[in-house]
Design a protein around this motif. Structure first.
Motif, short mmCIF file in Angstrom:
data_model
loop_
_atom_site.label_atom_id
_atom_site.label_comp_id
_atom_site.label_asym_id
_atom_site.label_seq_id
_atom_site.Cartn_x
_atom_site.Cartn_y
_atom_site.Cartn_z
N ALA A 130 2.63 7.58 38.63
CA ALA A 130 4.14 6.68 38.70
C ALA A 130 4.83 7.45 37.66
O ALA A 130 4.64 7.11 36.47
N ALA A 131 5.88 7.88 37.88
CA ALA A 131 6.60 8.63 37.05
C ALA A 131 7.77 7.79 36.35
O ALA A 131 9.06 8.27 36.82
N LEU A 132 7.41 6.98 35.56
CA LEU A 132 8.23 6.12 34.85
C LEU A 132 8.48 6.45 33.50
O LEU A 132 7.71 7.31 32.88
N PHE A 133 9.65 6.21 32.90
CA PHE A 133 9.94 6.47 31.61
C PHE A 133 9.36 5.46 30.80
O PHE A 133 9.39 4.29 30.75
N PRO A 134 8.29 6.15 29.69
CA PRO A 134 7.64 5.36 28.88
C PRO A 134 8.49 4.47 27.81
O PRO A 134 8.03 3.30 27.40
N TRP A 135 9.62 4.97 27.62
CA TRP A 135 10.50 4.40 26.62
C TRP A 135 11.46 3.24 27.07
O TRP A 135 12.04 2.47 26.35
N LEU A 136 11.34 3.15 28.63
CA LEU A 136 12.17 2.07 29.00
C LEU A 136 11.31 0.80 29.42
O LEU A 136 10.01 1.26 30.01
N ARG A 155 6.54 -2.46 28.95
CA ARG A 155 6.63 -1.09 29.03
C ARG A 155 5.66 -0.59 29.97
O ARG A 155 4.76 -1.27 30.32
N PRO A 156 5.79 0.33 30.52
CA PRO A 156 4.80 1.18 31.46
C PRO A 156 3.49 0.96 31.16
O PRO A 156 2.50 0.72 31.61
N SER A 157 3.31 1.27 29.67
CA SER A 157 2.04 1.29 29.10
C SER A 157 1.31 0.02 28.93
O SER A 157 0.06 0.06 28.86
N GLU A 158 2.03 -1.00 29.39
CA GLU A 158 1.37 -2.19 29.22
C GLU A 158 0.79 -2.86 30.68
O GLU A 158 0.41 -3.86 30.64
N LEU A 159 1.07 -1.82 31.56
CA LEU A 159 0.70 -2.21 32.96
C LEU A 159 -0.52 -1.41 33.54
O LEU A 159 -0.58 -0.29 33.09
N SER A 160 -1.02 -2.11 34.38
CA SER A 160 -2.27 -1.36 35.26
C SER A 160 -1.76 -0.21 35.85
O SER A 160 -0.40 -0.33 36.26
N GLY A 161 -2.57 0.64 36.66
CA GLY A 161 -2.21 1.69 37.47
C GLY A 161 -1.46 1.01 38.55
O GLY A 161 -0.53 1.52 39.01
#
Length: 271
Positions: free
Chosen positions: A92-98, A138-144
């Motif tokens: 998932a190519a999400l922006f980690p800062w958004l 943020r994306p880092s807080e979500l599962s794959g």
């Protein structure tokens, strides 16, 4: 841009792709690809590793140029990227800062949509994929699996007419993968978009597709196109499901052997 839905969403005519074409060792990825995808159709690309399935998606998305043949989208030449065609990658190519809401709304922001409108649209899409309670994470807080749902929502934000997916569920566990397939089918039926999905999984192909395009080993050619006439939702315990699985496994067996033999030969030559 107005489109003619009576024309194929995607049309490949004698399409080919050679990487490093001007080098001493050009790499032929695709050769003589001919097929169409109709508006609203779900097509799965199935074949051994290295057969050019992902290369074909990059051509369809306008991220790469073909080295031979013609590629059309609703009758118009595909020469670059377009909001009419969305792409979802394996990661998932999400922006980690958004946060997730702003990730989903990012394409709308580039199109000049007002903040209020794009946030409303993003929240509607997040609700459709079951993530409205995670909009400010943020994306880092979500599962794959949750990140892939967010990637789906972002791809759908621009209301693409064609959605391309490159093994989007490959890294997920079996249970999450099954859930994601159900989410995808629901979103596809709601959006009426054409979908092209790359997978190595015969079960996934049968579970999702209207038609399955079976590829040969490299250089990738179309070996055959198999229609899937099973009613949805599809039961993997159905004898017809098993019969189709056996048919596809037989079609792929020689191609997988050829792909492995080629990879082993290339590895031995490099030593």
């Amino acid at each position: 841009m107005d489109i003619n839905k009576n024309l194929p969403a995607i049309e490949c005519r004698n399409l080919g792709k050679t990487w490093n074409i001007n080098s001493a060792k050009p790499f032929v990825a695709l050769q003589d690809i001919n097929f169409e995808v109709q508006a609203g159709e779900f097509v799965v690309l199935l074949g051994p590793s290295g057969c050019g399935k992902s290369s074909l998606l990059y051509l369809l998305a306008g991220l790469e140029q073909a080295t031979q043949g013609t590629l059309l989208g609703f009758g118009e030449p595909i020469s670059g990227t377009s909001p009419q065609r969305g792409m979802i990658f394996q990661e998932a190519a999400l922006f980690p800062w958004l946060n997730i809401r702003d990730n989903v709304a990012y394409g709308l922001q580039l199109q000049g949509v007002s903040k209020a409108e794009r946030e409303q649209r993003a929240m509607e899409l997040l609700a459709r994929v079951g993530l409205n309670g995670f909009a400010l994470k943020r994306p880092s807080e979500l599962s794959g699996g949750m990140r892939q749902r967010a990637a789906m929502a972002r791809a759908l934000a621009l209301s693409p007419k064609v959605l391309m997916m490159d093994e989007p569920f490959a890294a997920l566990d079996i249970q999450t993968r099954a859930k994601m397939q159900n989410y995808l089918l629901d979103l596809w039926q709601q959006s009426h978009a054409s979908v092209l999905l790359v997978t190595h999984s015969i079960e996934e192909a049968i579970g999702l597709a209207d038609r399955i395009v079976v590829f040969t080993a490299r250089p990738g050619r179309i070996k055959t196109i198999v229609p899937v006439k099973l009613e949805r939702p599809r039961n993997p315990r159905d004898p017809a499901f098993h019969a189709l699985h056996d048919q596809l496994a037989e079609l792929l067996a020689d191609e997988v052997d050829r792909a492995f033999a080629e990879q082993e030969a290339a590895g031995a030559a490099a030593v």
